[in-house]
Scaffold this motif. Sequence first.
Motif, PDB file in Angstrom:
ATOM      1  N   SER A  34     121.879 -52.306  11.226  1.00  0.00           N
ATOM      2  CA  SER A  34     120.636 -52.614  11.927  1.00  0.00           C
ATOM      3  C   SER A  34     120.948 -53.437  13.163  1.00  0.00           C
ATOM      4  O   SER A  34     122.007 -54.075  13.263  1.00  0.00           O
ATOM      5  N   THR A  35     120.039 -53.442  14.118  1.00  0.00           N
ATOM      6  CA  THR A  35     120.301 -54.105  15.396  1.00  0.00           C
ATOM      7  C   THR A  35     120.374 -55.627  15.276  1.00  0.00           C
ATOM      8  O   THR A  35     120.860 -56.288  16.197  1.00  0.00           O
ATOM      9  N   ASP A  36     119.903 -56.192  14.170  1.00  0.00           N
ATOM     10  CA  ASP A  36     120.036 -57.631  13.949  1.00  0.00           C
ATOM     11  C   ASP A  36     121.224 -57.971  13.046  1.00  0.00           C
ATOM     12  O   ASP A  36     121.415 -59.137  12.676  1.00  0.00           O
ATOM     13  N   SER A  37     121.996 -56.956  12.666  1.00  0.00           N
ATOM     14  CA  SER A  37     123.193 -57.114  11.822  1.00  0.00           C
ATOM     15  C   SER A  37     122.881 -57.629  10.425  1.00  0.00           C
ATOM     16  O   SER A  37     123.787 -58.077   9.713  1.00  0.00           O
ATOM     17  N   PHE A  52     119.817 -46.677  13.623  1.00  0.00           N
ATOM     18  CA  PHE A  52     118.695 -47.609  13.698  1.00  0.00           C
ATOM     19  C   PHE A  52     118.181 -47.678  15.127  1.00  0.00           C
ATOM     20  O   PHE A  52     118.946 -47.583  16.084  1.00  0.00           O
ATOM     21  N   LEU A  76     114.690 -46.211  11.133  1.00  0.00           N
ATOM     22  CA  LEU A  76     115.980 -45.674  10.716  1.00  0.00           C
ATOM     23  C   LEU A  76     115.849 -44.161  10.655  1.00  0.00           C
ATOM     24  O   LEU A  76     114.965 -43.643   9.966  1.00  0.00           O
ATOM     25  N   CYS A  97     121.481 -55.801   7.920  1.00  0.00           N
ATOM     26  CA  CYS A  97     121.635 -54.805   6.869  1.00  0.00           C
ATOM     27  C   CYS A  97     122.459 -53.627   7.369  1.00  0.00           C
ATOM     28  O   CYS A  97     122.646 -53.431   8.579  1.00  0.00           O
ATOM     29  N   VAL A 102     120.306 -48.777   1.872  1.00  0.00           N
ATOM     30  CA  VAL A 102     120.241 -49.861   2.846  1.00  0.00           C
ATOM     31  C   VAL A 102     120.664 -51.135   2.123  1.00  0.00           C
ATOM     32  O   VAL A 102     120.004 -51.570   1.171  1.00  0.00           O
ATOM     33  N   GLY A 121     112.897 -50.978  14.734  1.00  0.00           N
ATOM     34  CA  GLY A 121     112.851 -51.088  13.286  1.00  0.00           C
ATOM     35  C   GLY A 121     112.728 -49.770  12.549  1.00  0.00           C
ATOM     36  O   GLY A 121     112.319 -49.739  11.383  1.00  0.00           O
ATOM     37  N   MET A 163     111.518 -49.432   8.370  1.00  0.00           N
ATOM     38  CA  MET A 163     112.141 -50.456   7.546  1.00  0.00           C
ATOM     39  C   MET A 163     111.141 -51.537   7.134  1.00  0.00           C
ATOM     40  O   MET A 163     111.328 -52.210   6.118  1.00  0.00           O
ATOM     41  N   SER A 169     129.138 -53.878  13.366  1.00  0.00           N
ATOM     42  CA  SER A 169     127.870 -54.602  13.385  1.00  0.00           C
ATOM     43  C   SER A 169     127.562 -54.991  14.822  1.00  0.00           C
ATOM     44  O   SER A 169     128.455 -55.104  15.670  1.00  0.00           O
ATOM     45  N   THR A 189     115.822 -50.091  17.936  1.00  0.00           N
ATOM     46  CA  THR A 189     115.467 -51.481  18.178  1.00  0.00           C
ATOM     47  C   THR A 189     114.052 -51.790  17.699  1.00  0.00           C
ATOM     48  O   THR A 189     113.682 -52.959  17.579  1.00  0.00           O
TER      49      THR A 189
END
Length: 312
Positions: free
Chosen positions: A156-159, A197, A203, A161, A173, A201, A217, A114, A199
């Motif tokens: 995902s870049t925000d961890s 992913f 995929l 998902c 997902v 959004g 996404m 992650s 940055t």
Amino acid sequence: MLRHPSEDFCVAGVRYYSPHKAEVNCCAFSPDCHIILTCTDDGTLYLWKASSGKLLAKARGHTGPVKCCVFSKDGDLFASASHDCSVRMWRTSTHECVHVLTGHRRSVETVSFSWDGRMLASGGWDNTVLLWDTQTGQKERTLLGHRAAVQSSAFSTDSQCLATGSWDHSVRVWGLHGDEEDLTLEGHQGNVACLCFSTAGLLASGSWDGTVRVWSMKSRVCVFVLDGSGRVWVRCVAFSTDGLVLASTAEGDMVKIWNMVDGRCIKNLQGHKDSAYGCVFSPSGALLTSGSDQLDLGEEVKAQDEHLEDEE
């Protein structure tokens, strides 16, 4: 620096990292771009100095082919997934194995950190996805739902998902925090071999059906179907750091660069002697590294070799 998609993307030099003793299955840049990590069918992981191609170390411990390797986002750790049914976590500075993660019943095909460094995901031929605590090495969750082997994964870049791709032709997902809803993305007609992913959004999913699908996404729809491989297997996809371009590798020596504004293929990169497997952009986007099954690792350089020094 590759900051905008354009027709000017070109290759001026290719550097080979060899000799590997077996097929190169995956490659990864360290976050500071000083080290390139590769893994092969001989069960070994190789660490290379990016600027010179010098072999720094070999990490051994797996008893079967190593199918996937990845650095943590801070570069302190790297992880490997193997046909021996295990996942290993290694300390980058010393190359020592700090955790051997067992829980899969069959070959492990994919492993991902992650972005916040707290979790590690693994998936394999037992159709399951396992989530691990990177500090303790303990298994946190088991994600069930795929009907066939899990071959690819990406956070995902925000961890928030995790995406997984399977031989059941689907992308799942998984929401990891709060009330995020799990999502199944369908459309591929073959095994989903790779995921990434951006940055922004998006995929990207690459499949043995010869296509790359790019999903939003936010709207949960497929925005591009990139079909330039002639129905050959897509092995790997990688977004540039700014998300403006996507690289893909496939059977038959193909490395392609795609414009994420309109989905056009803007460049075919040459250099491999046979099918291209893994690929990854350097943190700045100036370099793209790709590995092949000819026991070498070709580094595709946008301008001159001195860009490696610029990265450092």
